[in-house]
Design a protein around this motif. Structure first.
Motif, PDB file in Angstrom:
ATOM      1  N   VAL A 234     -35.413 -40.387 -14.077  1.00  0.00           N
ATOM      2  CA  VAL A 234     -35.177 -39.366 -14.193  1.00  0.00           C
ATOM      3  C   VAL A 234     -36.034 -38.634 -15.555  1.00  0.00           C
ATOM      4  CG1 VAL A 234     -33.326 -37.474 -14.795  1.00  0.00           C
ATOM      5  CG2 VAL A 234     -32.863 -39.585 -13.754  1.00  0.00           C
ATOM      6  N   VAL A 235     -36.459 -39.429 -16.161  1.00  0.00           N
ATOM      7  CA  VAL A 235     -37.214 -38.917 -17.363  1.00  0.00           C
ATOM      8  C   VAL A 235     -38.488 -38.500 -16.611  1.00  0.00           C
ATOM      9  CG1 VAL A 235     -37.956 -41.464 -17.746  1.00  0.00           C
ATOM     10  CG2 VAL A 235     -38.600 -39.927 -19.433  1.00  0.00           C
ATOM     11  N   PRO A 236     -39.193 -37.433 -16.875  1.00  0.00           N
ATOM     12  CA  PRO A 236     -40.201 -36.822 -16.158  1.00  0.00           C
ATOM     13  C   PRO A 236     -41.688 -37.680 -16.254  1.00  0.00           C
ATOM     14  CG  PRO A 236     -39.094 -35.087 -17.522  1.00  0.00           C
ATOM     15  CD  PRO A 236     -38.446 -36.607 -18.093  1.00  0.00           C
ATOM     16  N   THR A 280     -31.910 -46.726 -13.254  1.00  0.00           N
ATOM     17  CA  THR A 280     -32.296 -45.468 -13.658  1.00  0.00           C
ATOM     18  C   THR A 280     -32.593 -45.256 -14.904  1.00  0.00           C
ATOM     19  OG1 THR A 280     -31.932 -42.887 -13.380  1.00  0.00           O
ATOM     20  CG2 THR A 280     -30.011 -44.312 -13.985  1.00  0.00           C
ATOM     21  N   ALA A 281     -33.211 -44.017 -15.545  1.00  0.00           N
ATOM     22  CA  ALA A 281     -33.628 -44.040 -16.893  1.00  0.00           C
ATOM     23  C   ALA A 281     -33.729 -42.450 -17.222  1.00  0.00           C
ATOM     24  CB  ALA A 281     -34.968 -44.715 -17.217  1.00  0.00           C
ATOM     25  N   GLY A 282     -33.277 -42.155 -18.309  1.00  0.00           N
ATOM     26  CA  GLY A 282     -33.307 -40.465 -18.789  1.00  0.00           C
ATOM     27  C   GLY A 282     -32.612 -40.289 -20.220  1.00  0.00           C
ATOM     28  N   VAL A 283     -33.009 -39.166 -20.452  1.00  0.00           N
ATOM     29  CA  VAL A 283     -32.614 -38.702 -21.762  1.00  0.00           C
ATOM     30  C   VAL A 283     -31.007 -38.644 -21.728  1.00  0.00           C
ATOM     31  CG1 VAL A 283     -34.673 -37.790 -22.813  1.00  0.00           C
ATOM     32  CG2 VAL A 283     -33.162 -36.286 -21.467  1.00  0.00           C
ATOM     33  N   PRO A 284     -30.201 -38.570 -22.887  1.00  0.00           N
ATOM     34  CA  PRO A 284     -28.696 -38.314 -23.116  1.00  0.00           C
ATOM     35  C   PRO A 284     -28.270 -36.886 -22.342  1.00  0.00           C
ATOM     36  CG  PRO A 284     -29.529 -39.187 -25.226  1.00  0.00           C
ATOM     37  CD  PRO A 284     -30.836 -38.986 -24.304  1.00  0.00           C
ATOM     38  N   GLY A 310     -32.482 -43.151 -23.549  1.00  0.00           N
ATOM     39  CA  GLY A 310     -33.401 -43.065 -24.869  1.00  0.00           C
ATOM     40  C   GLY A 310     -34.162 -41.684 -24.891  1.00  0.00           C
ATOM     41  N   GLY A 311     -34.827 -41.464 -25.790  1.00  0.00           N
ATOM     42  CA  GLY A 311     -35.365 -40.271 -26.388  1.00  0.00           C
ATOM     43  C   GLY A 311     -34.680 -39.561 -27.515  1.00  0.00           C
ATOM     44  N   SER A 312     -33.440 -39.586 -27.308  1.00  0.00           N
ATOM     45  CA  SER A 312     -32.742 -39.209 -28.606  1.00  0.00           C
ATOM     46  C   SER A 312     -31.556 -40.185 -28.506  1.00  0.00           C
ATOM     47  CB  SER A 312     -32.517 -37.814 -28.821  1.00  0.00           C
ATOM     48  OG  SER A 312     -32.121 -37.278 -27.686  1.00  0.00           O
ATOM     49  N   ALA A 313     -30.786 -40.275 -29.837  1.00  0.00           N
ATOM     50  CA  ALA A 313     -29.557 -41.067 -29.920  1.00  0.00           C
ATOM     51  C   ALA A 313     -28.737 -41.089 -28.822  1.00  0.00           C
ATOM     52  CB  ALA A 313     -28.962 -41.122 -31.338  1.00  0.00           C
ATOM     53  N   ALA A 314     -28.118 -42.135 -28.126  1.00  0.00           N
ATOM     54  CA  ALA A 314     -27.235 -42.081 -27.003  1.00  0.00           C
ATOM     55  C   ALA A 314     -25.897 -41.918 -27.755  1.00  0.00           C
ATOM     56  CB  ALA A 314     -27.267 -43.270 -26.031  1.00  0.00           C
ATOM     57  N   PRO A 315     -25.090 -40.944 -27.622  1.00  0.00           N
ATOM     58  CA  PRO A 315     -23.666 -41.047 -28.365  1.00  0.00           C
ATOM     59  C   PRO A 315     -22.950 -42.326 -27.848  1.00  0.00           C
ATOM     60  CG  PRO A 315     -24.176 -38.854 -27.222  1.00  0.00           C
ATOM     61  CD  PRO A 315     -25.274 -39.726 -26.624  1.00  0.00           C
ATOM     62  N   PRO A 316     -22.278 -42.662 -28.675  1.00  0.00           N
ATOM     63  CA  PRO A 316     -21.409 -44.119 -28.065  1.00  0.00           C
ATOM     64  C   PRO A 316     -20.402 -43.676 -27.121  1.00  0.00           C
ATOM     65  CG  PRO A 316     -21.676 -43.931 -30.629  1.00  0.00           C
ATOM     66  CD  PRO A 316     -22.198 -42.647 -30.082  1.00  0.00           C
ATOM     67  N   ALA A 317     -19.962 -42.522 -27.261  1.00  0.00           N
ATOM     68  CA  ALA A 317     -18.982 -42.102 -26.051  1.00  0.00           C
ATOM     69  C   ALA A 317     -19.604 -42.093 -24.836  1.00  0.00           C
ATOM     70  CB  ALA A 317     -18.469 -40.638 -26.661  1.00  0.00           C
ATOM     71  N   MET A 318     -20.825 -41.828 -24.672  1.00  0.00           N
ATOM     72  CA  MET A 318     -21.515 -41.771 -23.435  1.00  0.00           C
ATOM     73  C   MET A 318     -21.642 -43.309 -22.976  1.00  0.00           C
ATOM     74  SD  MET A 318     -25.331 -40.743 -22.696  1.00  0.00           S
ATOM     75  CE  MET A 318     -25.064 -39.048 -23.005  1.00  0.00           C
ATOM     76  N   ILE A 319     -22.198 -44.160 -23.780  1.00  0.00           N
ATOM     77  CA  ILE A 319     -22.254 -45.512 -23.463  1.00  0.00           C
ATOM     78  C   ILE A 319     -20.795 -46.260 -22.962  1.00  0.00           C
ATOM     79  CG2 ILE A 319     -22.890 -47.946 -24.589  1.00  0.00           C
ATOM     80  CD1 ILE A 319     -24.885 -46.397 -26.391  1.00  0.00           C
ATOM     81  N   ALA A 320     -19.949 -45.646 -23.673  1.00  0.00           N
ATOM     82  CA  ALA A 320     -18.561 -46.189 -23.229  1.00  0.00           C
ATOM     83  C   ALA A 320     -18.149 -45.512 -21.879  1.00  0.00           C
ATOM     84  CB  ALA A 320     -17.404 -45.952 -24.438  1.00  0.00           C
ATOM     85  N   SER A 321     -18.536 -44.267 -21.784  1.00  0.00           N
ATOM     86  CA  SER A 321     -17.939 -43.730 -20.529  1.00  0.00           C
ATOM     87  C   SER A 321     -18.601 -44.488 -19.080  1.00  0.00           C
ATOM     88  CB  SER A 321     -18.296 -42.302 -20.369  1.00  0.00           C
ATOM     89  OG  SER A 321     -18.075 -41.613 -19.351  1.00  0.00           O
ATOM     90  N   PHE A 322     -19.994 -44.588 -19.341  1.00  0.00           N
ATOM     91  CA  PHE A 322     -21.007 -45.245 -18.266  1.00  0.00           C
ATOM     92  C   PHE A 322     -20.047 -46.701 -18.113  1.00  0.00           C
ATOM     93  CE2 PHE A 322     -24.874 -42.799 -18.864  1.00  0.00           C
ATOM     94  CZ  PHE A 322     -25.006 -42.593 -17.514  1.00  0.00           C
ATOM     95  N   ARG A 323     -19.780 -47.412 -19.031  1.00  0.00           N
ATOM     96  CA  ARG A 323     -19.075 -48.681 -18.701  1.00  0.00           C
ATOM     97  C   ARG A 323     -17.742 -48.600 -18.144  1.00  0.00           C
ATOM     98  NH1 ARG A 323     -18.206 -51.821 -24.064  1.00  0.00           N
ATOM     99  NH2 ARG A 323     -16.356 -50.108 -23.755  1.00  0.00           N
TER     100      ARG A 323
END
Ligand code: ADP
Length: 553
Positions: A234-236, A280-284, A310-323
C-alpha cells in the motif's frame, strides 16, 4: 590480502526481474489501473506475469534509448503502484539510467524544485496527474518529454509540447534486448526527502545498495517473503521504493498486487480478498481507514497474515486491533528515505514467545531490531554512546551499506558524524532507546521532544495515550513555553465525528498511564491537524500556529 576466487558478477537490479522471469514466469502481477473499466467489462484490474513484465521492461529500455536517454540520465515518474510503474523501475535502472520517483502529493513549488534539481530528462505520469503535469510542464523547461502512462485510446487532451504515449513507445520495440552490465555501485534510483524544513534533498540509491536491501528485507523476521507469498504494497512506489517491495517480490518469486490509487478501506479489502493477499505494508493512516471499514461492515480477512506498519509510530491500539479483532500480525517497522528505507522491524525472539501477553505486547509496540546490514547506536549530547538498557534515550545514529553517505549534488555538505575511530554515522534526527535484546524504541523526533525542567518528555508516548481514548481520532502533543519548567506538553486533538470528550476528561485519562509530571498541562480541540505530503504530523506548522498560545495558570 588474498583475493577470493569467486565470480565477480555485479549486483544489478535487472537481475531481479530476469530471475523472476526465468524461475517464476507464470507468477502474476495484478494491478488496479486508473484508466477505468476495460472494454471487456472485467473492471479496471490488469493482470500479467513476470515473463510479460520482463519483456515490456526491455521494450521500455529500448524505447528510452531511442528517445536519447543514456546511462546516468534521470527519468521521473509521477505514478501510483501499478505494472507500468514496475516496468519503469526495471527498464530505467536496467539500462543504466536513474528512476526518479516523484511524490505527486508535494506542493507544486516543491515538485518544480525537485524535477529541475534532478534534471529529469523525461517524466512518466499516470492519468490522475494530468492536470498537475499541465501546471508543471511550463515550469520545467529542461524536461524533453512527458509520457502519459496509457494507450492511445485513453490519451489525455493535454496542451503541452512533447506529450508522448507509453503504450506507443513500448509497442514500437521488439523486446530483444540484453541488459547492459556495469559497476554495481552505479546509481539506480533517486528519491527526495519530503523536507519539512528547507529544500527537499535527494537520496541517490545504487544497484548494490538496492539489492542488498532487498535481500535483507526478504528475510523471515522482516517481510518473510517467499514464492508462496502474495504481497500488496500500500506504501506508494513514490515513497522510498515502496519499502523495497517491488524489488524483493521478484527476488523471491512472490505474487505482486498493486492497488493503484485505491487506498480506501473498501478498495483495499476487495483486492486483499480477490487476490488472496498474505502480506501487506503501509503507513498507520491507511490502516486506520481499513480497520474502521472492516469493523463497520463486520468483515474478516481470509488470507491476510502480516501487515507491516511504519513511516510514523504505529499506535499500540492499532497493533492490538489487528491481532485481536482480525488475527493479523502487525509488525512495527522504522526507517527513513536515507536508509533505503528499512532500519528496524519488530518480531519477537524465540525466548520472548513464552513471556506474558502484556510483556510481549510491550515489546511488539517497539520499532524493533535492526535488519541485517544496519548498525545503530544512541548517543548523548556530547556524542558518547549510551547504554542499551531500554531506559536511556538519546540521538539515534546509523551506518551501513544501504545508508546514505551524502545527498545528491552534495546538498548541505556531509551529513555524517565521525566517531573516534573515524567511522561516519548518519544522524537520523530521532531520539530512541535500545534494550539489551537490541529492540529500539523511538521516543521522539529530536525537534519534537518536550524539555521540561531539564528532563525530556516523549511527545509520541503522550500522543499514543490520547488516541487510545475512544473519542479521539488524532492527536499531536507539542511543547509550549512555560515560565518555570521551560516547556510543558499541550495536547492538540481532533475528536471522532459525533464523539464528545472534555479537556478535563482527556487529562484524567492520562492518570496512571505516565509519570505525574508527564501529564499534559492543557488540551485544545481542533477540526484538523496539519500533515506533510507523506501524511506525517507537521509539528513545525502546529508550533507556528500555536506560538501565541498561553497555558492556563
Ligand atoms: P519515509 O519516507 O520512509 O517515511 P522519511 O525519511 O520521510 O521516511 O521519514 C523518516 C522518519 O519517519 C524517521 O526518521 C522517523 O522520525 C519517522 N518514522 C518512520 N517510521 C517510524 C515509526 N515506526 N515510528 C516512529 N517514527 C517513525
Amino acid at each position: 590480502m588474498l583475493r577470493g576466487l569467486m565470480m565477480d558478477n555485479p549486483l544489478l537490479i535487472s537481475s531481479l526481474l530476469d530471475h523472476a522471469a526465468q524461475n517464476h514466469a507464470d507468477t502474476e502481477i495484478v494491478s488496479r489501473t486508473v484508466e477505468g473499466p476495460g472494454k471487456d467489462g472485467t473492471g479496471a484490474i490488469h493482470r500479467y506475469t513476470y515473463a510479460d513484465a520482463q519483456k515490456r521492461a526491455k521494450q521500455l529500455a529500448q524505447a528510452l534509448a531511442r528517445l536519447g536517454v543514456v546511462a546516468g540520465d534521470r527519468v521521473g515518474t509521477l505514478a501510483w503502484n501499478g505494472y507500468r510503474h514496475f516496468e519503469l523501475y526495471f527498464g530505467v535502472s536496467g539500462m543504466g539510467a536513474v528512476v526518479h520517483t516523484v511524490n505527486p502529493r508535494l506542493f507544486l513549488e516543491q515538485l518544480v524544485y525537485i524535477v529541475n534539481h534532478a534534471e529529469d530528462k523525461y517524466v512518466f505520469f499516470d492519468l490522475t496527474f494530468t492536470q498537475l503535469v499541465e501546471k508543471l510542464a511550463p515550469l520545467c523547461p529542461a524536461v524533453k518529454g512527458w509520457v502519459a502512462m496509457t494507450d492511445r485510446a485513453h490519451m489525455p487532451p493535454l496542451k503541452i509540447p512533447a506529450l508522448l504515449c507509453y503504450e506507443e513507445l513500448v509497442g514500437a520495440e521488439s523486446g530483444h534486448y540484453d541488459w547492459p552490465s556495469f559497476d554495481e555501485n552505479t546509481a539506480s534510483g533517486l528519491c527526495y526527502t519530503s523536507g519539512t524544513t528547507g529544500n527537499p534533498k535527494g537520496v541517490l540509491y545504487a544497484h548494490r545498495s538496492t539489492i542488498l536491501h532487498a535481500y535483507a528485507a526478504s528475510l523471515p523476521d522482516v517481510f518473510n517473503c517467499s514464492a508462496r507469498t502474495v504481497i500488496l504494497p500500500v506504501v506508494p512506489m513514490f515513497h522510498v521504493n515502496a519499502w523495497s517491495v517491488p524489488y524483493l517480490a521478484p527476488l523471491n518469486g512472490a505474487k505482486l498486487v498493486f492497488p493503484g490509487a485505491g487506498m480506501d478501506g473498501k478498495s483495499l479489502y476487495e483486492l486483499f480478498e480477490a487476490e488472496k493477499v498474505t502480506t501487506t505494508a503501509g503507513v498507520p493512516t491507511v490502516w486506520l481507514g481499513l480497520l474502521a471499514f472492516m469493523k463497520q461492515n463486520n468483515f474478516r480477512f481470509s488470507t491476510l497474515k502480516t501487515a507491516v506498519v511504519g513511516g510514523s509510530a504505529a499506535p499500540p491500539a492499532m497493533i492490538a486491533s489487528f491481532r485481536d479483532d482480525f488475527g493479523v500480525t502487525c509488525q512495527h517497522a522504522w526507517g527513513m528515505t536515507e536508509m533505503s528505507p528499512l532500519g528496524t522491524l519488530c518480531t519477537l525472539k524465540g525466548t520472548q514467545e513464552a513471556l506474558s501477553p502484556a510483556k510481549r505486547f510491550e515489546i511488539e509496540c517497539k520499532q524493533g531490531r535492526v535488519i541485517y546490514g544496519v548498525k545503530m547506536k544512541i548517543v548523548d549530547g556530547e556524542g558518547r554512546e549510551l547504554p542499551r538498557d531500554g531506559k536511556a534515550f538519546g540521538d539515534l545514529l546509523v551506518r551501513g551499506p544501504c545508508v546514505l553517505r551524502e545527498y545528491f549534488k552534495d546538498e548541505g555538505g556531509s551529513p555524517l558524524r565521525v566517531d573516534e575511530k573515524g567511522n561516519g554515522w548518519f544522524p537520523t534526527g530521532d531520539v530512541a532507546t535500545i534494550d539489551a535484546d537490541g529492540f529500539m524504541q523511538i521516543t521522539d523526533r529530536s525537534k519534537d521532544v518536550i524539555k521540561s525542567g531539564g528532563e525530556w518528555i516523549s511527545s509520541i508516548d503522550l500522543e499514543n495515550i490520547a488516541v487510545a481514548h475512544p473519542a479521539i481520532a488524532e492527536a499531536a502533543v507539542i511543547g509550549v513555553p512555560h515560565p518555570k519548567w521551560d516547556e510543558r506538553p499541550l495536547v492538540v486533538a481532533v475528536k471522532r465525528p459525533g464523539a464528545a470528550v472534555t479537556r478535563e476528561e482527556l487529562l484524567e485519562f492520562y492518570e496512571g498511564k505516565v509519570a505525574k509530571w508527564w501529564i499534559p498541562d492543557d488540551v485544545t480541540f481542533v477540526e484538523q491537524l496539519p500533515h506533510t505530503a507523506t501524511g506525517k504530523l507537521l509539528k513545525t506548522q502546529l508550533r507556528q500556529e500555536l506560538k501565541d498560545y498561553r497555558l492556563p495558570t
